[in-house]
Design a protein around this motif. Sequence first.
Motif, PDB file in Angstrom:
ATOM      1  N   ALA A  63       0.735  -1.534  -0.196  1.00 16.21           N
ATOM      2  CA  ALA A  63       0.032  -0.155   0.204  1.00 16.21           C
ATOM      3  C   ALA A  63       0.841   1.494  -0.059  1.00 16.21           C
ATOM      4  N   SER A  64       2.424   1.497   0.715  1.00 20.08           N
ATOM      5  CA  SER A  64       3.467   2.037   1.301  1.00 20.08           C
ATOM      6  C   SER A  64       4.129   1.869   0.989  1.00 20.08           C
ATOM      7  N   GLY A  65       5.374   2.674   1.403  1.00 24.13           N
ATOM      8  CA  GLY A  65       6.284   1.864   1.370  1.00 24.13           C
ATOM      9  C   GLY A  65       6.692   1.629   2.778  1.00 24.13           C
ATOM     10  N   LYS A  66       5.347   1.754   3.390  1.00 30.32           N
ATOM     11  CA  LYS A  66       5.640   0.856   5.102  1.00 30.32           C
ATOM     12  C   LYS A  66       4.391   0.636   5.242  1.00 30.32           C
ATOM     13  N   LEU A  67       3.905   0.715   4.860  1.00 26.77           N
ATOM     14  CA  LEU A  67       2.695  -0.192   4.544  1.00 26.77           C
ATOM     15  C   LEU A  67       2.294  -1.488   3.756  1.00 26.77           C
ATOM     16  N   MET A  68       1.869  -2.961   3.803  1.00 26.27           N
ATOM     17  CA  MET A  68       1.543  -3.739   3.166  1.00 26.27           C
ATOM     18  C   MET A  68       0.408  -4.695   3.405  1.00 26.27           C
ATOM     19  N   LEU A  69      -0.362  -4.975   3.160  1.00 26.74           N
ATOM     20  CA  LEU A  69      -1.569  -5.819   3.041  1.00 26.74           C
ATOM     21  C   LEU A  69      -1.509  -7.256   2.345  1.00 26.74           C
ATOM     22  N   HIS A  70      -1.593  -8.567   3.062  1.00 29.70           N
ATOM     23  CA  HIS A  70      -2.579  -9.929   2.463  1.00 29.70           C
ATOM     24  C   HIS A  70      -3.815 -10.199   2.722  1.00 29.70           C
ATOM     25  N   GLY A  71      -3.684 -10.667   1.996  1.00 29.93           N
ATOM     26  CA  GLY A  71      -5.503 -11.640   1.505  1.00 29.93           C
ATOM     27  C   GLY A  71      -4.880 -12.607   1.668  1.00 29.93           C
ATOM     28  N   PHE A  90      -6.369 -11.902   6.650  1.00 28.85           N
ATOM     29  CA  PHE A  90      -5.855 -10.810   6.839  1.00 28.85           C
ATOM     30  C   PHE A  90      -4.653 -10.206   7.958  1.00 28.85           C
ATOM     31  N   TYR A  91      -4.310 -10.161   6.624  1.00 29.61           N
ATOM     32  CA  TYR A  91      -2.426  -9.725   7.653  1.00 29.61           C
ATOM     33  C   TYR A  91      -2.005  -7.699   7.138  1.00 29.61           C
ATOM     34  N   ALA A  92      -1.546  -7.311   7.697  1.00 29.70           N
ATOM     35  CA  ALA A  92      -0.976  -6.425   7.786  1.00 29.70           C
ATOM     36  C   ALA A  92       0.355  -5.959   8.579  1.00 29.70           C
ATOM     37  N   GLY A 112       0.005  -8.013  12.163  1.00 22.13           N
ATOM     38  CA  GLY A 112      -0.950  -8.500  13.007  1.00 22.13           C
ATOM     39  C   GLY A 112      -1.728  -9.417  12.120  1.00 22.13           C
ATOM     40  N   LYS A 113      -2.774  -9.964  12.153  1.00 23.44           N
ATOM     41  CA  LYS A 113      -3.532 -11.445  11.281  1.00 23.44           C
ATOM     42  C   LYS A 113      -4.890 -11.568  12.489  1.00 23.44           C
ATOM     43  N   LEU A 114      -5.797 -11.631  11.719  1.00 23.70           N
ATOM     44  CA  LEU A 114      -7.009 -11.671  11.624  1.00 23.70           C
ATOM     45  C   LEU A 114      -7.498 -13.202  10.440  1.00 23.70           C
ATOM     46  N   ALA A 115      -7.702 -13.681  11.308  1.00 22.27           N
ATOM     47  CA  ALA A 115      -7.905 -15.715  10.467  1.00 22.27           C
ATOM     48  C   ALA A 115      -8.837 -16.078  11.424  1.00 22.27           C
ATOM     49  N   GLY A 116     -10.369 -16.376   9.812  1.00 20.71           N
ATOM     50  CA  GLY A 116     -11.524 -16.779  10.174  1.00 20.71           C
ATOM     51  C   GLY A 116     -11.065 -18.643  10.055  1.00 20.71           C
ATOM     52  N   SER A 117     -11.740 -19.762  10.402  1.00 22.60           N
ATOM     53  CA  SER A 117     -11.771 -20.874  10.085  1.00 22.60           C
ATOM     54  C   SER A 117     -13.218 -21.854  10.340  1.00 22.60           C
ATOM     55  N   ARG A 118     -13.832 -23.146   8.784  1.00 21.06           N
ATOM     56  CA  ARG A 118     -14.925 -23.581   9.586  1.00 21.06           C
ATOM     57  C   ARG A 118     -14.212 -24.792  10.296  1.00 21.06           C
ATOM     58  N   ASN A 119     -13.120 -25.127  10.363  1.00 19.28           N
ATOM     59  CA  ASN A 119     -12.557 -26.324  10.833  1.00 19.28           C
ATOM     60  C   ASN A 119     -12.593 -26.758  12.668  1.00 19.28           C
ATOM     61  N   PRO A 120     -13.027 -27.953  13.040  1.00 19.88           N
ATOM     62  CA  PRO A 120     -12.991 -28.412  13.988  1.00 19.88           C
ATOM     63  C   PRO A 120     -11.624 -28.012  15.048  1.00 19.88           C
ATOM     64  N   GLY A 134      -8.675 -16.826  14.978  1.00 18.36           N
ATOM     65  CA  GLY A 134      -7.751 -16.246  15.777  1.00 18.36           C
ATOM     66  C   GLY A 134      -7.368 -15.081  15.280  1.00 18.36           C
ATOM     67  N   VAL A 135      -6.243 -14.656  16.255  1.00 21.61           N
ATOM     68  CA  VAL A 135      -6.027 -13.247  16.324  1.00 21.61           C
ATOM     69  C   VAL A 135      -4.441 -13.165  16.521  1.00 21.61           C
ATOM     70  N   GLN A 136      -3.576 -12.698  15.368  1.00 18.88           N
ATOM     71  CA  GLN A 136      -1.868 -12.244  16.251  1.00 18.88           C
ATOM     72  C   GLN A 136      -1.733 -11.104  15.912  1.00 18.88           C
ATOM     73  N   SER A 137      -0.507 -11.192  17.045  1.00 20.89           N
ATOM     74  CA  SER A 137      -0.027  -9.170  16.709  1.00 20.89           C
ATOM     75  C   SER A 137       1.719  -9.991  16.889  1.00 20.89           C
ATOM     76  N   GLY A 138       2.210  -8.772  17.116  1.00 21.26           N
ATOM     77  CA  GLY A 138       3.735  -8.865  17.310  1.00 21.26           C
ATOM     78  C   GLY A 138       4.821  -8.095  16.572  1.00 21.26           C
TER      79      GLY A 138
END
Length: 198
Positions: A63-71, A90-92, A112-120, A134-138
């Motif tokens: 998105a810029s030299g400092k911000l990157m986005l993943h899907g 989704f990851y930023a 940071g990452k936000l993930a959704g899953s249908r798995n048990p 789940g969510v992840q940050s670091g």
Amino acid sequence: MKTSLLALCLMACCCVAFGQELYVNTEPASNMAARSLGIRMENQGFFDPEFKNRTTLEAMYGASGKLMLHGAAYLSDFYQPRQRFEGGSFYAKYRFLSVDDVQRHFRGAVFGKLAGSRNPYAVQELALEGDNSGVQSGLVFTQLLHKLALSASGSYIRGLNSDNASGRITGAKEALGYTLSAVTCYFLKTTGVMTRSM
């Protein structure tokens, strides 16, 4: 669908491409170039007791030299007999530190990452690559010294209940994650563009 995938694979085999993907399974603190798009396709699997595999399709945008986005989207048969869409994430990543010098740099980023899953929840591990919601940050830090690249990260992961009857977390709900990566480049062309993009 199979014909299109086969045609894409054959075209990829015929084309010569030069790239600098130093970290295949971990993310460095550096970002991709601003206003650029990347696509990554990964497949992983196992054979015992029977063959199972997961395919990940990921789109990355600088998105810029400092911000990157993943899907990312995940498709597998790990938890059921047939392939199905499992979920997505989704990851930023925001680079907040950049100390550059000749043939060396030090970078720091928060992610940071936000993930959704249908798995048990079938195992105790919290994995946000299709297995769990789940969510992840670091934080991640990367040091380049001539042709040696070192990267380390630390993160907090929180599992969320998945969207199904057996999607309630029965084991660990929180985890600390870390990575340590080292890569050396033997065949890297030393042009200004390639050195900067790392």
